[in-house]
Write a protein that holds these residues in place. Structure first.
Motif, mmCIF file in Angstrom:
data_model
loop_
_atom_site.group_PDB
_atom_site.id
_atom_site.type_symbol
_atom_site.label_atom_id
_atom_site.label_comp_id
_atom_site.label_asym_id
_atom_site.label_seq_id
_atom_site.Cartn_x
_atom_site.Cartn_y
_atom_site.Cartn_z
ATOM 1 N N ASN A 30 0.830 -1.202 0.000
ATOM 2 C CA ASN A 30 0.000 0.000 0.000
ATOM 3 C C ASN A 30 0.870 1.260 0.000
ATOM 4 N N SER A 49 -4.689 4.375 2.289
ATOM 5 C CA SER A 49 -5.332 4.167 3.589
ATOM 6 C C SER A 49 -5.953 2.788 3.717
ATOM 7 N N GLU A 81 -9.760 5.366 -3.589
ATOM 8 C CA GLU A 81 -9.130 6.307 -2.671
ATOM 9 C C GLU A 81 -8.633 7.519 -3.438
ATOM 10 N N ARG A 89 -2.915 13.208 2.699
ATOM 11 C CA ARG A 89 -3.260 11.819 2.972
ATOM 12 C C ARG A 89 -4.298 11.329 1.964
ATOM 13 N N TRP A 90 -4.454 9.998 1.923
ATOM 14 C CA TRP A 90 -5.461 9.366 1.081
ATOM 15 C C TRP A 90 -6.768 9.244 1.855
ATOM 16 N N ILE A 91 -7.874 9.512 1.195
ATOM 17 C CA ILE A 91 -9.178 9.363 1.822
ATOM 18 C C ILE A 91 -10.078 8.531 0.912
#
Length: 250
Positions: A30, A49, A81, A89-91
């Motif tokens: 990841n 994430s 994502e 950041r990844w959401i």
């Protein structure tokens, strides 16, 4: 890169190449890293994430990167994502309508298009479109051929889907989607059947690079497509064969 990766995906943003996910042997990632051509360095970036995964697709839209679908060897995902550089950041965002891996994605006219792939049981000929204004996925007309592991490019405001596996064999066929009329048409076939290849467009030329030609045999050939002259093989050599790779223009 800091680690070897196959089945990863790439996207370009702010002049840098981002590579995310993938695997080596049975280990799935990841992690994310970016390449800056100015200083010729790779930098570790915030990891995805969700679960480690490969065979995913990637695209940039509105200064954000989207990591779409994928698999981890036992599970198959429809989740998406989004990397927000302002948040760092990844959401998680809106999931696709179908689970897909070994699919392809591209941005065209402010929307993300996803085509083909597998759902864990079947190769798919379906396609979806993500519109950020509605923040939802909708189905578009399906391709005429099932295609897992195709390549996807954009040229002259049309989507070109190149090759892939139709459930029986690798194919050289090409389909073209015009969003203005919402339909697919058959394009000139490549000289060599291939899947798991990389493709990119430079100016008025489309290039497809490497891949697998019969499920086992890799190729190092490169083909170039120009609208007025069709496909031609422009490279045959023995430097290196690549498959499960990605290409992008910076």
């Amino acid at each position: 890169m800091s680690i070897a990766r196959s089945s990863a995906s790439v996207a370009q943003i702010c002049g840098e190449l981002y590579v995310f996910g993938g695997r080596i042997d049975s280990e799935w990632y990841n992690t994310v890293e970016s390449y800056n051509p100015t200083d010729n360095k790779w930098i570790l970036r915030p990891s995805l994430s969700g679960q480690p995964r490969g065979s995913l697709a990637g695209a940039r839209l509105e200064n954000k990167i989207f990591a779409i679908g994928g698999e981890n060897g036992s599970e198959f995902f429809s989740g998406v994502e989004m990397l927000d550089l302002d948040l760092g950041r990844w959401i998680m965002t809106q999931s696709m309508l179908e689970k897909r891996f070994t699919h392809a994605a591209a941005e065209l006219n402010g929307a993300i298009y996803v085509v083909g792939g597998c759902d864990g049981k079947h190769c798919l000929k379906s396609a979806e479109r993500f519109d950020p204004r509605e923040h939802s996925w909708t189905r578009i007309q399906s391709m005429t051929t099932k295609r897992s592991c195709p390549a996807l490019t954009v040229m002259n405001e049309k989507l070109y889907v190149l090759g892939g596996f139709d459930g029986k064999e690798m194919v050289p066929s090409v389909e073209i989607y015009d969003p203005r009329n919402g339909s697919w048409m058959t394009g000139p076939a490549m000289n060599i059947p291939r899947g798991f290849s990389a493709a990119a467009v430079v100016k008025e030329s489309m290039y497809v690079i490497g891949g697998v030609i019969d499920g086992v045999t890799m190729t190092d050939t490169v083909e170039r497509y120009r609208e007025n002259s069709g496909w031609e093989v422009i490279y045959r050599g023995s430097i290196a064969c690549r498959c499960f790779a990605s290409a992008i223009v910076l």
